[in-house]
Design a protein around this motif. Structure first.
Motif, PDB file in Angstrom:
ATOM      1  N   ALA A   1       0.893  -1.349   0.082  1.00  0.00           N
ATOM      2  CA  ALA A   1       0.028  -0.180  -0.206  1.00  0.00           C
ATOM      3  C   ALA A   1       0.875   1.239   0.063  1.00  0.00           C
ATOM      4  CB  ALA A   1      -1.046  -0.076   1.062  1.00  0.00           C
ATOM      5  N   ALA A   2       2.205   1.031   0.125  1.00  0.00           N
ATOM      6  CA  ALA A   2       3.001   2.222   0.577  1.00  0.00           C
ATOM      7  C   ALA A   2       3.150   3.022  -1.266  1.00  0.00           C
ATOM      8  CB  ALA A   2       4.350   1.940   0.871  1.00  0.00           C
ATOM      9  N   ARG A   3       3.757   4.016  -1.424  1.00  0.00           N
ATOM     10  CA  ARG A   3       3.422   4.581  -2.565  1.00  0.00           C
ATOM     11  C   ARG A   3       4.901   4.197  -3.413  1.00  0.00           C
ATOM     12  NH1 ARG A   3       4.685  10.369  -2.428  1.00  0.00           N
ATOM     13  NH2 ARG A   3       3.830  10.304  -4.483  1.00  0.00           N
ATOM     14  N   GLY A   4       5.862   3.775  -2.941  1.00  0.00           N
ATOM     15  CA  GLY A   4       7.062   3.162  -3.699  1.00  0.00           C
ATOM     16  C   GLY A   4       8.140   4.008  -3.940  1.00  0.00           C
ATOM     17  N   ALA A   5       8.889   4.121  -5.017  1.00  0.00           N
ATOM     18  CA  ALA A   5      10.122   4.456  -5.033  1.00  0.00           C
ATOM     19  C   ALA A   5       9.945   5.930  -5.415  1.00  0.00           C
ATOM     20  CB  ALA A   5      10.841   3.735  -6.238  1.00  0.00           C
ATOM     21  N   GLN A   6       8.735   6.364  -5.999  1.00  0.00           N
ATOM     22  CA  GLN A   6       8.669   7.860  -6.300  1.00  0.00           C
ATOM     23  C   GLN A   6       8.772   8.593  -5.040  1.00  0.00           C
ATOM     24  OE1 GLN A   6       6.668   5.264  -6.846  1.00  0.00           O
ATOM     25  NE2 GLN A   6       4.473   6.102  -6.347  1.00  0.00           N
TER      26      GLN A   6
ATOM     27  N   GLU B   1       0.160  -5.903  -2.461  1.00  0.00           N
ATOM     28  CA  GLU B   1       1.590  -6.107  -3.120  1.00  0.00           C
ATOM     29  C   GLU B   1       1.561  -6.825  -4.665  1.00  0.00           C
ATOM     30  OE1 GLU B   1       3.376  -8.787  -0.319  1.00  0.00           O
ATOM     31  OE2 GLU B   1       3.858  -7.175   1.213  1.00  0.00           O
ATOM     32  N   GLU B   2       0.535  -7.585  -4.869  1.00  0.00           N
ATOM     33  CA  GLU B   2       0.628  -7.953  -6.372  1.00  0.00           C
ATOM     34  C   GLU B   2      -0.014  -6.922  -7.043  1.00  0.00           C
ATOM     35  OE1 GLU B   2       2.029 -10.882  -6.931  1.00  0.00           O
ATOM     36  OE2 GLU B   2       2.383 -11.351  -4.774  1.00  0.00           O
ATOM     37  N   ARG B   3      -0.891  -6.134  -6.603  1.00  0.00           N
ATOM     38  CA  ARG B   3      -1.166  -5.184  -7.541  1.00  0.00           C
ATOM     39  C   ARG B   3       0.024  -4.066  -7.852  1.00  0.00           C
ATOM     40  NH1 ARG B   3      -6.026  -5.426  -4.447  1.00  0.00           N
ATOM     41  NH2 ARG B   3      -5.315  -3.919  -2.943  1.00  0.00           N
ATOM     42  N   TYR B   4       0.916  -3.767  -7.050  1.00  0.00           N
ATOM     43  CA  TYR B   4       1.927  -3.279  -6.996  1.00  0.00           C
ATOM     44  C   TYR B   4       2.969  -3.678  -8.137  1.00  0.00           C
ATOM     45  CZ  TYR B   4       6.498  -0.999  -5.910  1.00  0.00           C
ATOM     46  OH  TYR B   4       7.836  -0.524  -5.885  1.00  0.00           O
ATOM     47  N   ARG B   5       2.961  -5.151  -7.902  1.00  0.00           N
ATOM     48  CA  ARG B   5       3.972  -5.990  -8.888  1.00  0.00           C
ATOM     49  C   ARG B   5       3.388  -5.803 -10.277  1.00  0.00           C
ATOM     50  NH1 ARG B   5       4.372 -10.228  -4.549  1.00  0.00           N
ATOM     51  NH2 ARG B   5       6.866 -10.263  -4.117  1.00  0.00           N
ATOM     52  N   LEU B   6       1.907  -5.974 -10.528  1.00  0.00           N
ATOM     53  CA  LEU B   6       1.546  -5.852 -11.901  1.00  0.00           C
ATOM     54  C   LEU B   6       1.921  -4.383 -12.367  1.00  0.00           C
ATOM     55  CD1 LEU B   6      -2.175  -7.009 -11.463  1.00  0.00           C
ATOM     56  CD2 LEU B   6      -0.161  -7.974 -13.051  1.00  0.00           C
ATOM     57  N   LYS B   7       1.911  -3.218 -11.642  1.00  0.00           N
ATOM     58  CA  LYS B   7       2.307  -1.916 -12.073  1.00  0.00           C
ATOM     59  C   LYS B   7       3.727  -1.998 -12.585  1.00  0.00           C
ATOM     60  CE  LYS B   7       2.630   3.031 -10.674  1.00  0.00           C
ATOM     61  NZ  LYS B   7       2.340   3.805  -9.649  1.00  0.00           N
ATOM     62  N   LYS B   8       4.546  -2.593 -11.605  1.00  0.00           N
ATOM     63  CA  LYS B   8       6.129  -2.561 -12.092  1.00  0.00           C
ATOM     64  C   LYS B   8       6.399  -3.414 -13.174  1.00  0.00           C
ATOM     65  CE  LYS B   8       6.766   0.489  -9.099  1.00  0.00           C
ATOM     66  NZ  LYS B   8       7.091   2.032  -9.440  1.00  0.00           N
ATOM     67  N   ILE B   9       5.577  -4.504 -13.352  1.00  0.00           N
ATOM     68  CA  ILE B   9       5.918  -5.273 -14.430  1.00  0.00           C
ATOM     69  C   ILE B   9       5.811  -4.729 -15.588  1.00  0.00           C
ATOM     70  CG2 ILE B   9       4.845  -7.322 -15.598  1.00  0.00           C
ATOM     71  CD1 ILE B   9       4.457  -8.685 -12.825  1.00  0.00           C
ATOM     72  N   ASP B  10       4.589  -3.787 -16.035  1.00  0.00           N
ATOM     73  CA  ASP B  10       4.221  -3.031 -17.152  1.00  0.00           C
ATOM     74  C   ASP B  10       5.411  -1.911 -17.287  1.00  0.00           C
ATOM     75  OD1 ASP B  10       1.885  -4.676 -17.577  1.00  0.00           O
ATOM     76  OD2 ASP B  10       0.846  -3.276 -16.666  1.00  0.00           O
ATOM     77  N   GLU B  11       5.928  -1.274 -16.366  1.00  0.00           N
ATOM     78  CA  GLU B  11       6.645  -0.304 -16.394  1.00  0.00           C
ATOM     79  C   GLU B  11       8.235  -0.953 -16.750  1.00  0.00           C
ATOM     80  OE1 GLU B  11       7.148   1.435 -12.496  1.00  0.00           O
ATOM     81  OE2 GLU B  11       4.991   2.527 -12.662  1.00  0.00           O
ATOM     82  N   LEU B  12       8.450  -1.996 -16.210  1.00  0.00           N
ATOM     83  CA  LEU B  12       9.624  -2.810 -16.747  1.00  0.00           C
ATOM     84  C   LEU B  12       9.775  -3.059 -18.152  1.00  0.00           C
ATOM     85  CD1 LEU B  12      12.457  -3.971 -16.156  1.00  0.00           C
ATOM     86  CD2 LEU B  12      11.295  -5.822 -15.231  1.00  0.00           C
ATOM     87  N   ALA B  13       8.538  -3.921 -18.508  1.00  0.00           N
ATOM     88  CA  ALA B  13       8.328  -4.154 -19.818  1.00  0.00           C
ATOM     89  C   ALA B  13       8.480  -3.151 -20.966  1.00  0.00           C
ATOM     90  CB  ALA B  13       6.995  -4.841 -20.030  1.00  0.00           C
ATOM     91  N   ALA B  14       8.036  -1.891 -20.497  1.00  0.00           N
ATOM     92  CA  ALA B  14       8.119  -0.750 -21.406  1.00  0.00           C
ATOM     93  C   ALA B  14       9.379  -0.352 -21.485  1.00  0.00           C
ATOM     94  CB  ALA B  14       7.327   0.599 -20.687  1.00  0.00           C
TER      95      ALA B  14
END
Length: 366
Positions: free
Chosen positions: A259-264, A293-306
């Protein structure tokens, strides 16, 4: 002929060969010849049997079986490329320390430090943060006029100082003024993201030692991202390399912030967006925390793939969706991976995961 003579003659007479059905005059086949006759069919049997065994094993392995999707594919960063980037930054930092920096470049460094002080203050106002950011942006032009390499030396020197202060915090449990200047609310990010644990060293001065989850390479990449977000200098030689991005995303996927905001959080929050409390800690237990956590992973997966087209995006999304209980969507992601990569390093794994996802999807429908 006596009985004794008769017995002696029988001992001297050769035994008649067993009837083999051969025509008259044909040589009779001996026992040895018969044995050689059937053995010739097995000559060279060892290589043949091994080949059959290997072929059979491959056929068994090729048949997909239901395997729970538990292993998320992580990006692979080139260790040599990361070492070269660290060496280049270390050389720039030493040069800045030995030769000094131009006045315009030092002014940019001072503005970035002043921004960090405001950012680290839990009671700062949005206006104060925006004013500090404006002073940074005003100092960027004159600093860049001295050349990119001069500003890169400033960033490398500040990054080296930041990592040194993080290690000092780990050893003492105390946050220095320089860590606040260079990292802003970095410790708040660590606490919210559960990236901070107890250290193995004894408490010093009554304050417990701590252990930061990321290694030196990831710390450096995080600092560069924050530094670039504050200064707005993120192009060309200031941009992160692909391997640096991979190292960072590997850490983020392995340590999701839920639920935290992350590296930003390393940079200032956008204007008008409330900043989370520095003492808040992201929940780590419970179903909802794991789903976050899994929703966060989904977001990061898409960012990495880009950033990295070689990353198996659909396979990774399938794992995260399965963990979220979205089995039909998970199966579709695994199918998409197999459509794009019918052969490859992850093919058998994707087939096994697909079967598990389909089984769970059918169970939900029944």
């Amino acid at each position: 002929m006596s009985r004794a003579e008769s017995a002696a003659v029988k001992r001297r007479e050769p035994r008649a060969a067993p009837s083999s059905g051969a025509p008259d005059g044909a040589p009779a086949r001996t026992d040895a010849a018969l044995r050689r006759g059937w053995k010739r069919h097995l000559e060279g049997w060892e290589p043949g049997l091994v080949a059959v065994f290997i072929a059979g094993s491959a056929a068994i392995l090729a048949v997909p079986r239901s395997v729970e999707p538990a292993e998320l594919p992580l990006p692979l960063a080139d260790a040599r490329a990361l070492a070269q980037a660290r060496d280049a930054d270390a050389a720039r930092a030493r040069e800045a320390e030995l030769r000094g920096l131009d006045a315009e470049v030092r002014a940019l460094g001072s503005a970035i430090r002043a921004f960090g002080v405001v950012d680290a203050d839990a009671d700062h106002t949005e206006a104060a943060l925006l004013a500090a950011r404006k002073r940074v942006l005003d100092a960027v032009g004159p600093a860049l006029a001295q050349g990119d390499e001069a500003v890169l030396r400033l960033r490398a020197y500040q990054m080296s100082s930041f990592i040194r202060e993080v290690r000092r915090f780990e050893a003492t449990g105390e946050e220095s003024d320089e860590l606040r200047e260079l990292g802003g609310n970095f410790l708040g990010l660590l606490r919210r993201s559960a990236w901070l644990g107890r250290g193995g060293a004894r408490p010093r001065g009554g304050v417990e030692a701590r252990r930061v989850a990321m290694d030196g390479a990831v710390l450096g990449v995080l600092f560069k991202k924050r530094w670039g977000a504050i200064s707005g200098i993120q192009r060309g030689t200031f941009a992160l390399s692909l391997d640096e991005e991979r190292a960072l995303f590997k850490f983020l996927l392995s340590h999701p912030v839920g639920a935290a905001r992350g590296a930003q959080d390393l940079a200032a929050p956008p204007a008008g967006e409330p900043r989370p409390s520095s003492t808040a800690v992201a929940p780590r237990g419970g179903v909802e925390a794991r789903r976050a956590e899994e929703r966060y992973r989904l977001k990061k997966i898409d960012e990495l793939a880009a950033l990295d087209p070689s990353y198996p995006r659909h396979l990774a999304r399938g794992v995260a969706l399965y963990r979220l209980g979205k089995f039909a969507q998970s199966a579709e992601a695994f199918r998409s991976h197999l459509d794009q990569h019918p052969d490859g390093a992850h093919t058998l794994r994707a087939q096994n995961y697909l079967r598990a996802a389909l089984e769970r999807a059918r169970e939900e429908q029944l």
